[in-house]
Design a protein around this motif. Structure first.
Motif, short mmCIF file in Angstrom:
data_model
loop_
_atom_site.label_atom_id
_atom_site.label_comp_id
_atom_site.label_asym_id
_atom_site.label_seq_id
_atom_site.Cartn_x
_atom_site.Cartn_y
_atom_site.Cartn_z
N UNK B 126 0.78 -1.24 0.00
CA UNK B 126 0.00 0.00 0.00
C UNK B 126 0.81 1.28 0.00
N UNK B 127 1.82 1.33 -0.86
CA UNK B 127 2.66 2.53 -0.93
C UNK B 127 1.86 3.74 -1.38
N UNK B 128 2.40 4.91 -1.12
CA UNK B 128 1.75 6.17 -1.47
C UNK B 128 1.80 6.43 -2.97
N UNK B 129 0.88 7.26 -3.43
CA UNK B 129 0.85 7.66 -4.84
C UNK B 129 2.21 8.19 -5.31
N UNK B 130 2.75 9.11 -4.52
CA UNK B 130 3.99 9.77 -4.96
C UNK B 130 5.11 8.75 -5.12
N UNK B 131 5.10 7.76 -4.25
CA UNK B 131 6.11 6.71 -4.32
C UNK B 131 5.93 5.87 -5.59
N UNK B 132 4.69 5.57 -5.93
CA UNK B 132 4.41 4.77 -7.12
C UNK B 132 4.78 5.54 -8.39
N UNK B 133 4.51 6.82 -8.37
CA UNK B 133 4.92 7.64 -9.52
C UNK B 133 6.43 7.52 -9.72
N UNK B 134 7.12 7.62 -8.60
CA UNK B 134 8.58 7.56 -8.62
C UNK B 134 9.07 6.24 -9.20
N UNK B 135 8.49 5.15 -8.74
CA UNK B 135 8.93 3.82 -9.19
C UNK B 135 8.62 3.61 -10.68
N UNK B 136 7.45 4.06 -11.07
CA UNK B 136 7.05 3.96 -12.47
C UNK B 136 7.99 4.74 -13.36
N UNK B 137 8.24 5.96 -12.93
CA UNK B 137 9.19 6.83 -13.63
C UNK B 137 10.54 6.14 -13.76
N UNK B 138 10.94 5.50 -12.71
CA UNK B 138 12.26 4.88 -12.67
C UNK B 138 12.40 3.76 -13.71
#
Lengths: 222, 222
Positions: B126-138
């Motif tokens: 259940x990670x945060x939105x901002x974290x998921x954006x970061x991982x996706x971006x990565x």
DNA sequence: ATAGATTTGTACGTATGTATA
DNA sequence: TTATACATACGTACAAATCTA
């Protein structure tokens, strides 16, 4: 009231941005050479403020590269850079021509055809290198324009700045101006039929450009 | 002598360039809103000089747009822009993944795989939105890096700035984070085999992104 | 290594042009 | 419309960093 003087002159920072850009791509600086804002400002007779702002823009273009410590040096095009940039250029021009085929009006295609005819004529009459560069450039610009994607135009322009150095090489001396026209005409044959084969031909054309450039860059080095 | 403080702080104009860029993409300004250099300088407690230079850079990025007369307004993303930009993004990411397939080392591919595993794990927790954006971006950044074309990275980064607004939408609320991971994993399946099918899957993935974004942009408008 | 000379980064002042009442 | 306030473009001044002798 008269009709003249309809638009105010561009601000200095934009004028000098264009001016310095031209100087760089026309080879008035040695690649790798350090560039000095104080000196430039004095040479142009203005303060450093607009020159600094122009330099920021040139760095974004990649024409100036940050030095280790502080300040900028003129971008120096390596053979690897040429290859990298041509890969990008090919990808974007492929997109451009694909969009152009589906979106350009018949009238727009006619403009392209007329440009090619005019180019053939001028080559026959022994036009200057600089003029041929201009006409060649215009072919690509028209395709770009008729792809009706403003952002694509912006992106490709920013790639093209870096290979303008090369563009000059392509025409210096004997050059391959006639060959280029021939390839452009081939590309257009398929564009007229709105066939996706135009994309392949454009890719081949750009590949020929690249090979030719690399050859010239190597011989220059000797 | 110690090892700390190894690098000097960035000059203000670069710090504020990054700072203001973040503010814009994070939606702290209304798109279309006019931006005022005097005001910004006062707010940050510096003179207008570094702010001005930062603003030139932001204009080059396309995040600020020249107003009719003078001055800048915040870039406002239209549905047409989104489509145009995604066309470019797709062309460049296709190139990136094609290069990556032929050039990335086995170790580099492993890094990508590990990133995907880590992402799956964090979603489960259940990670945060901002974290998921970061991982996706990565994920996209790694492919870009392993394509080993520095210029391509620069170009794509400059396109991505403009769609970062969208990136946020992709994850807000329920979002399609799980779906995106799934699509990334599919792409990677083919990358691992160094199959060009990865390119097609990347293109489909980006197309899904686009469709999803357009839907959200439309519902937002109501 | 130190001192002096450059060069860049930033502050600030002024003039011109733009919006606003 | 005119007058006032305001924003920007550019110039100048100075401090800090870098180069050079």
């Amino acid at each position: 009231m008269n009709n003249f003087d309809l638009h105010k002159p561009l601000p200095y920072y934009l004028q000098f941005y264009e001016k310095i850009k031209q100087m760089i791509v026309n080879g008035e600086y040695e690649p790798g050479q350090r560039i000095n804002e104080t000196q430039l400002a004095k040479a142009f007779g203005v303060s450093r403020s607009p020159i600094r702002e122009a330099m920021r823009l040139l760095e974004k273009d990649g024409l100036l590269v940050a030095d280790q410590k502080t300040g900028f040096i003129i971008y120096s095009l390596s053979p690897e850079d040429v290859e990298e940039i041509y890969q990008i250029r090919t990808a974007l021009e492929s997109l451009a021509i694909e969009l152009c085929i589906t979106r350009a009006s018949d009238e727009e295609l006619l403009f392209i055809e007329q440009l090619l005819d005019r180019t053939a004529e001028e080559i026959k009459q022994g036009a200057e290198d600089s003029r041929l560069i201009e006409l060649n450039e215009h072919f690509h610009q028209l395709i770009l324009e008729y792809s009706h994607n403003k952002h694509l135009k912006k992106q490709l322009d920013s790639v093209n700045v870096l290979i303008y150095f090369c563009r000059v090489l392509n025409f210096k001396g004997k050059g391959r101006a006639a060959e280029i026209l021939d390839e452009h005409q081939q590309v257009f044959t398929f564009m007229k039929k709105r066939s996706l084969k135009a994309v392949e031909h454009m890719q081949q054309h750009l590949h020929h450009d690249l090979v030719y450039l690399q050859k010239r860059l190597n011989t220059k080095r000797d």
